[in-house]
Design an enzyme around this catalytic site. Structure first.
Site, short mmCIF file in Angstrom:
data_model
loop_
_atom_site.label_atom_id
_atom_site.label_comp_id
_atom_site.label_asym_id
_atom_site.label_seq_id
_atom_site.Cartn_x
_atom_site.Cartn_y
_atom_site.Cartn_z
N CYS A 48 0.82 -1.22 0.00
CA CYS A 48 0.00 0.00 0.00
C CYS A 48 0.84 1.26 0.00
CB CYS A 48 -0.94 0.00 1.19
SG CYS A 48 -0.11 0.09 2.79
N GLU A 118 5.72 -1.51 12.00
CA GLU A 118 4.57 -2.35 11.65
C GLU A 118 5.04 -3.71 11.16
OE1 GLU A 118 3.38 -3.31 8.48
OE2 GLU A 118 4.41 -2.03 7.05
N GLU A 120 3.17 -6.02 9.34
CA GLU A 120 2.58 -6.56 8.11
C GLU A 120 3.61 -6.67 6.99
OE1 GLU A 120 -0.40 -3.67 7.67
OE2 GLU A 120 -1.84 -4.66 8.98
#
Length: 477
Positions: A48, A118, A120
């Site tokens: 993203c 993070e 992810e």
């Protein structure tokens, strides 16, 4: 072989530019390996907030292959995204050699993320390698690079507080959305809402758009907050299978599902998949429909208003768009009673991380990157050491044969012959002596081979940088 990376992320580009650049990213690694001779392997990370290509290049010392590969891959990205070749080339940061290793390890550890730390991204790095394997575009060097990056990420997660913080783009998005959908939180009460008034997510009706890895992470994060009403919609027809695997409910009609929803989490990324046949320059965006457009939201709000009856206003709808290639039409934000949070909003609200925690994580990354480079460059040294051992074995065999001949002559005078135990004992003694004498030579040869490998790679990197800088100076004239 030289490692080469072309990277673009939220740090260098705004998310709109990154979105355009990465359109059609799914095939660029496969095409690069198939169409560019020097490229022996390719792995692509597309998330993203980043689009990065890692290449294993068979590069001669003058660096022409690195320059050629950079231009060729930029042209492939341009063709896949609809931007010009000049825009594509200018959008990437080009790294070679040890800088590639350091950057990937930093990325995998979450230190270059929009939400620092993070977790992810660790899974995304693993999936990038897995997809490259499926496409047949990996190489031994890239396999080692990405596997070591994943191990380094795990080490950062277990040895620093970053691993315990639960940081992610999904969790940040839900934290922001929670202010508006969860009564009793930092936001406001929800008119007509069914959520508990104690700040719990229980009763918050959520519609999830998409069935990929982000959708799975979103379900897990919602459950962790106590959300017990999740419906999933997929226009590709995968909602039923996803719902069965994640214990949620499939929503066959999006507008109907939105009519009584409190929250929409959209992460399908469907707009990042270009239609077959391609599009003309400048038409990439127009050719891809939004998964959730303003008209659908308006219709759902009208249904919500009708269901609200005499209530002064229907409850607000919070839309969280986690897709780089926006799932949600930005005009949705103009619909009355709708709040839209996208990646730009999340970037603005990303929390800071304690400097000492980041410093500890960076030291782990730096040590791992240095160790990887020693291992990679050590292959040339290993070859030199193997050659020494081969020569030593020849010497061992020569001395053993000579010693056995002498023993045979001695025993023959007494009417005897050497047995197998005699020969084995001679061989052990000779091998131990020859290998002990070899130790100093091994150290010297390995050091020389490492120095030569570093110098050769530095020459490639310097040559490539000089050629790129020269091209940039020419372009400015």
């Amino acid at each position: 072989m030289v490692l080469l990376s072309l990277t673009a992320s939220h740090r260098e580009l705004d998310l709109d530019a990154l979105e355009r650049l990465s359109t059609g990213s799914g095939s660029v690694g496969r095409v690069a390996v198939g169409s560019c001779g020097p490229v022996q392997g390719a792995v692509v990370i597309s998330t993203c907030n980043r689009f990065e290509l890692y290449l294993d290049v068979d590069a001669p010392l003058q660096g022409d292959a690195v320059r050629h590969t950079t231009r060729h891959v930029a042209a492939l990205v341009a063709a896949g995204s609809g931007v010009s070749e000049e825009v594509a080339a200018d959008s990437f940061t080009v790294r070679t050699g040890p800088e590639v290793t350091s950057h990937l390890f930093t990325v995998a550890a979450g230190l270059d993320s929009m939400v620092v730390g993070e977790r992810e991204i660790a899974g995304q790095v693993k999936r990038a390698l897995s997809e490259a394997r499926t496409d047949g575009t990996t190489s031994k060097t890239l396999e080692l690079l990405f596997q070591t990056a994943s191990r380094t990420s795990k080490r950062v997660g277990t040895r620093t507080e970053l691993g315990a913080a639960g940081r992610s783009v999904v969790s940040l998005g839900l934290d922001l959305a929670g202010r508006d959908v969860v009564p009793g939180s930092a936001g406001r009460d929800v008119p007509g809402g069914r959520a508990d008034q104690d700040g719990s997510w229980r009763g918050v009706r959520t519609v999830l758009i998409g069935t990929g890895s982000y959708a799975g992470a979103s379900v897990a994060a919602l459950r962790a907050r106590g959300c017990d009403d999740v419906r999933v919609y997929s226009r590709s027809g995968r909602a039923e299978a996803f719902a069965a695997g994640h214990d949620v409910v499939a929503a066959p009609d999006l507008v109907e599902a939105l009519a009584d929803a409190d929250l929409v989490v959209s992460c399908s990324g469907a707009r990042g998949r270009r239609p077959s046949g391609g599009v003309a320059d400048g038409q990439a965006e127009a050719s891809l429909e939004y998964v959730l457009d303003a008209a659908a939201v308006v219709r759902s709000r009208e249904r919500a208003a009708a269901a609200a009856g005499d209530e002064p206003e229907p409850r607000p709808l919070v839309v969280l768009d986690l897709a780089l290639h926006r799932d949600v039409d930005p005009r949705v934000a103009d619909v009355e009673g709708v709040l839209l949070y996208d990646l730009g909003t999340l970037k603005a609200h990303a929390p800071a991380t304690a400097a000492d925690v980041v410093d500890r994580a960076r030291r782990i990354v730096d040590d791992a990157a240095a160790g990887f480079e020693e291992t990679r460059l050590g292959r040339a040294a290993d070859a030199a050491v193997v050659a020494l051992f081969d020569a030593a074995e020849v010497e061992v065999r020569r001395e053993v044969d000579a010693a056995v001949d002498r023993l045979t002559t001695e025993l023959a005078a007494r009417g005897g012959t050497p047995d197998e135990a005699d020969v084995d004992a001679i061989a052990r003694d000779v091998r131990r002596r020859v290998h002990a004498a070899l130790h100093g030579e091994i150290v010297a040869v390995r050091a020389e081979a490492l120095a030569r490998a570093r110098a050769e790679e530095a020459a490639v990197v310097a040559g490539a940088e000089e050629l790129v800088e020269g091209a940039e100076r020419t372009g400015r004239r």
